[in-house]
Scaffold this motif. Sequence first.
Motif, PDB file in Angstrom:
ATOM      1  N   VAL A  60       1.673  11.782 -10.153  1.00  0.00           N
ATOM      2  CA  VAL A  60       0.989  13.079 -10.160  1.00  0.00           C
ATOM      3  C   VAL A  60       2.010  14.206 -10.308  1.00  0.00           C
ATOM      4  O   VAL A  60       1.817  15.136 -11.105  1.00  0.00           O
ATOM      5  CB  VAL A  60       0.136  13.261  -8.879  1.00  0.00           C
ATOM      6  CG1 VAL A  60      -0.335  14.702  -8.729  1.00  0.00           C
ATOM      7  CG2 VAL A  60      -1.043  12.311  -8.886  1.00  0.00           C
ATOM      8  N   GLY A  61       3.103  14.138  -9.584  1.00  0.00           N
ATOM      9  CA  GLY A  61       4.151  15.158  -9.712  1.00  0.00           C
ATOM     10  C   GLY A  61       4.743  15.196 -11.102  1.00  0.00           C
ATOM     11  O   GLY A  61       4.973  16.268 -11.668  1.00  0.00           O
ATOM     12  N   PHE A  62       4.977  14.024 -11.688  1.00  0.00           N
ATOM     13  CA  PHE A  62       5.524  13.959 -13.042  1.00  0.00           C
ATOM     14  C   PHE A  62       4.565  14.588 -14.044  1.00  0.00           C
ATOM     15  O   PHE A  62       4.979  15.352 -14.923  1.00  0.00           O
ATOM     16  CB  PHE A  62       5.805  12.498 -13.427  1.00  0.00           C
ATOM     17  CG  PHE A  62       6.285  12.330 -14.827  1.00  0.00           C
ATOM     18  CD1 PHE A  62       7.580  12.672 -15.177  1.00  0.00           C
ATOM     19  CD2 PHE A  62       5.444  11.834 -15.800  1.00  0.00           C
ATOM     20  CE1 PHE A  62       8.030  12.521 -16.478  1.00  0.00           C
ATOM     21  CE2 PHE A  62       5.877  11.680 -17.099  1.00  0.00           C
ATOM     22  CZ  PHE A  62       7.173  12.019 -17.435  1.00  0.00           C
ATOM     23  N   VAL A  63       3.273  14.293 -13.921  1.00  0.00           N
ATOM     24  CA  VAL A  63       2.275  14.852 -14.842  1.00  0.00           C
ATOM     25  C   VAL A  63       2.205  16.361 -14.689  1.00  0.00           C
ATOM     26  O   VAL A  63       2.126  17.086 -15.691  1.00  0.00           O
ATOM     27  CB  VAL A  63       0.892  14.195 -14.604  1.00  0.00           C
ATOM     28  CG1 VAL A  63      -0.207  14.949 -15.331  1.00  0.00           C
ATOM     29  CG2 VAL A  63       0.915  12.742 -15.030  1.00  0.00           C
ATOM     30  N   ILE A  64       2.278  16.863 -13.472  1.00  0.00           N
ATOM     31  CA  ILE A  64       2.245  18.319 -13.260  1.00  0.00           C
ATOM     32  C   ILE A  64       3.450  18.984 -13.906  1.00  0.00           C
ATOM     33  O   ILE A  64       3.323  20.009 -14.585  1.00  0.00           O
ATOM     34  CB  ILE A  64       2.170  18.639 -11.750  1.00  0.00           C
ATOM     35  CG1 ILE A  64       0.803  18.236 -11.201  1.00  0.00           C
ATOM     36  CG2 ILE A  64       2.455  20.116 -11.480  1.00  0.00           C
ATOM     37  CD1 ILE A  64       0.685  18.321  -9.699  1.00  0.00           C
ATOM     38  N   ILE A 109       0.837  -1.205   0.000  1.00  0.00           N
ATOM     39  CA  ILE A 109       0.000   0.000   0.000  1.00  0.00           C
ATOM     40  C   ILE A 109       0.870   1.254   0.000  1.00  0.00           C
ATOM     41  O   ILE A 109       0.599   2.218  -0.721  1.00  0.00           O
ATOM     42  CB  ILE A 109      -0.961  -0.019   1.199  1.00  0.00           C
ATOM     43  CG1 ILE A 109      -2.008  -1.120   1.012  1.00  0.00           C
ATOM     44  CG2 ILE A 109      -1.625   1.338   1.396  1.00  0.00           C
ATOM     45  CD1 ILE A 109      -2.841  -1.394   2.236  1.00  0.00           C
ATOM     46  N   THR A 110       1.941   1.237   0.790  1.00  0.00           N
ATOM     47  CA  THR A 110       2.854   2.377   0.831  1.00  0.00           C
ATOM     48  C   THR A 110       3.525   2.600  -0.516  1.00  0.00           C
ATOM     49  O   THR A 110       3.629   3.737  -0.997  1.00  0.00           O
ATOM     50  CB  THR A 110       3.918   2.162   1.923  1.00  0.00           C
ATOM     51  OG1 THR A 110       3.261   1.979   3.180  1.00  0.00           O
ATOM     52  CG2 THR A 110       4.863   3.341   2.018  1.00  0.00           C
ATOM     53  N   ALA A 111       3.973   1.523  -1.163  1.00  0.00           N
ATOM     54  CA  ALA A 111       4.613   1.629  -2.476  1.00  0.00           C
ATOM     55  C   ALA A 111       3.643   2.185  -3.511  1.00  0.00           C
ATOM     56  O   ALA A 111       4.011   3.033  -4.335  1.00  0.00           O
ATOM     57  CB  ALA A 111       5.150   0.274  -2.908  1.00  0.00           C
ATOM     58  N   ILE A 112       2.398   1.718  -3.480  1.00  0.00           N
ATOM     59  CA  ILE A 112       1.396   2.229  -4.424  1.00  0.00           C
ATOM     60  C   ILE A 112       1.167   3.717  -4.194  1.00  0.00           C
ATOM     61  O   ILE A 112       1.083   4.496  -5.154  1.00  0.00           O
ATOM     62  CB  ILE A 112       0.081   1.427  -4.293  1.00  0.00           C
ATOM     63  CG1 ILE A 112       0.274   0.011  -4.831  1.00  0.00           C
ATOM     64  CG2 ILE A 112      -1.062   2.114  -5.026  1.00  0.00           C
ATOM     65  CD1 ILE A 112      -0.865  -0.935  -4.536  1.00  0.00           C
ATOM     66  N   GLY A 113       1.091   4.136  -2.935  1.00  0.00           N
ATOM     67  CA  GLY A 113       0.913   5.553  -2.622  1.00  0.00           C
ATOM     68  C   GLY A 113       2.072   6.402  -3.118  1.00  0.00           C
ATOM     69  O   GLY A 113       1.870   7.483  -3.693  1.00  0.00           O
ATOM     70  N   ILE A 114       3.294   5.921  -2.934  1.00  0.00           N
ATOM     71  CA  ILE A 114       4.473   6.655  -3.407  1.00  0.00           C
ATOM     72  C   ILE A 114       4.460   6.761  -4.925  1.00  0.00           C
ATOM     73  O   ILE A 114       4.758   7.822  -5.496  1.00  0.00           O
ATOM     74  CB  ILE A 114       5.764   5.981  -2.896  1.00  0.00           C
ATOM     75  CG1 ILE A 114       5.885   6.185  -1.392  1.00  0.00           C
ATOM     76  CG2 ILE A 114       6.992   6.528  -3.614  1.00  0.00           C
ATOM     77  CD1 ILE A 114       6.995   5.389  -0.748  1.00  0.00           C
ATOM     78  N   LEU A 115       4.103   5.673  -5.593  1.00  0.00           N
ATOM     79  CA  LEU A 115       4.024   5.699  -7.058  1.00  0.00           C
ATOM     80  C   LEU A 115       2.973   6.686  -7.556  1.00  0.00           C
ATOM     81  O   LEU A 115       3.205   7.423  -8.524  1.00  0.00           O
ATOM     82  CB  LEU A 115       3.734   4.301  -7.596  1.00  0.00           C
ATOM     83  CG  LEU A 115       4.884   3.314  -7.534  1.00  0.00           C
ATOM     84  CD1 LEU A 115       4.411   1.919  -7.930  1.00  0.00           C
ATOM     85  CD2 LEU A 115       6.019   3.757  -8.422  1.00  0.00           C
ATOM     86  N   ILE A 116       1.816   6.710  -6.900  1.00  0.00           N
ATOM     87  CA  ILE A 116       0.756   7.638  -7.310  1.00  0.00           C
ATOM     88  C   ILE A 116       1.205   9.085  -7.124  1.00  0.00           C
ATOM     89  O   ILE A 116       1.018   9.929  -8.018  1.00  0.00           O
ATOM     90  CB  ILE A 116      -0.544   7.349  -6.528  1.00  0.00           C
ATOM     91  CG1 ILE A 116      -1.143   6.027  -6.997  1.00  0.00           C
ATOM     92  CG2 ILE A 116      -1.543   8.486  -6.689  1.00  0.00           C
ATOM     93  CD1 ILE A 116      -2.305   5.545  -6.158  1.00  0.00           C
ATOM     94  N   ILE A 117       1.818   9.386  -5.990  1.00  0.00           N
ATOM     95  CA  ILE A 117       2.292  10.756  -5.736  1.00  0.00           C
ATOM     96  C   ILE A 117       3.365  11.139  -6.757  1.00  0.00           C
ATOM     97  O   ILE A 117       3.370  12.252  -7.288  1.00  0.00           O
ATOM     98  CB  ILE A 117       2.806  10.893  -4.295  1.00  0.00           C
ATOM     99  CG1 ILE A 117       1.630  10.804  -3.326  1.00  0.00           C
ATOM    100  CG2 ILE A 117       3.560  12.212  -4.100  1.00  0.00           C
ATOM    101  CD1 ILE A 117       2.030  10.730  -1.874  1.00  0.00           C
TER     102      ILE A 117
END
Length: 59
Positions: free
Chosen positions: A46-50, A35-43
């Motif tokens: 999102v940063g990469f897309v921004i 769950i932690t790894a998935i959260g880090i990947l999502i964040i």
Amino acid sequence: MNVQERFDKFIKDSKRVLKVARKPDADEYFEFAKITAIGILIIGLVGFVIVLIGQLIGL
């Protein structure tokens, strides 16, 4: 409530938490890690897309 009473309450509450707390087993630990790894990947995504959008529009 004076300082001594607050300190005693803190110690009492801390002891109660330590009695209830337990070490997670391997399955629980793996689930938390996943769950932690998935959260880090999502964040990160999102940063990469921004940043990508910012570079595309010239900011």
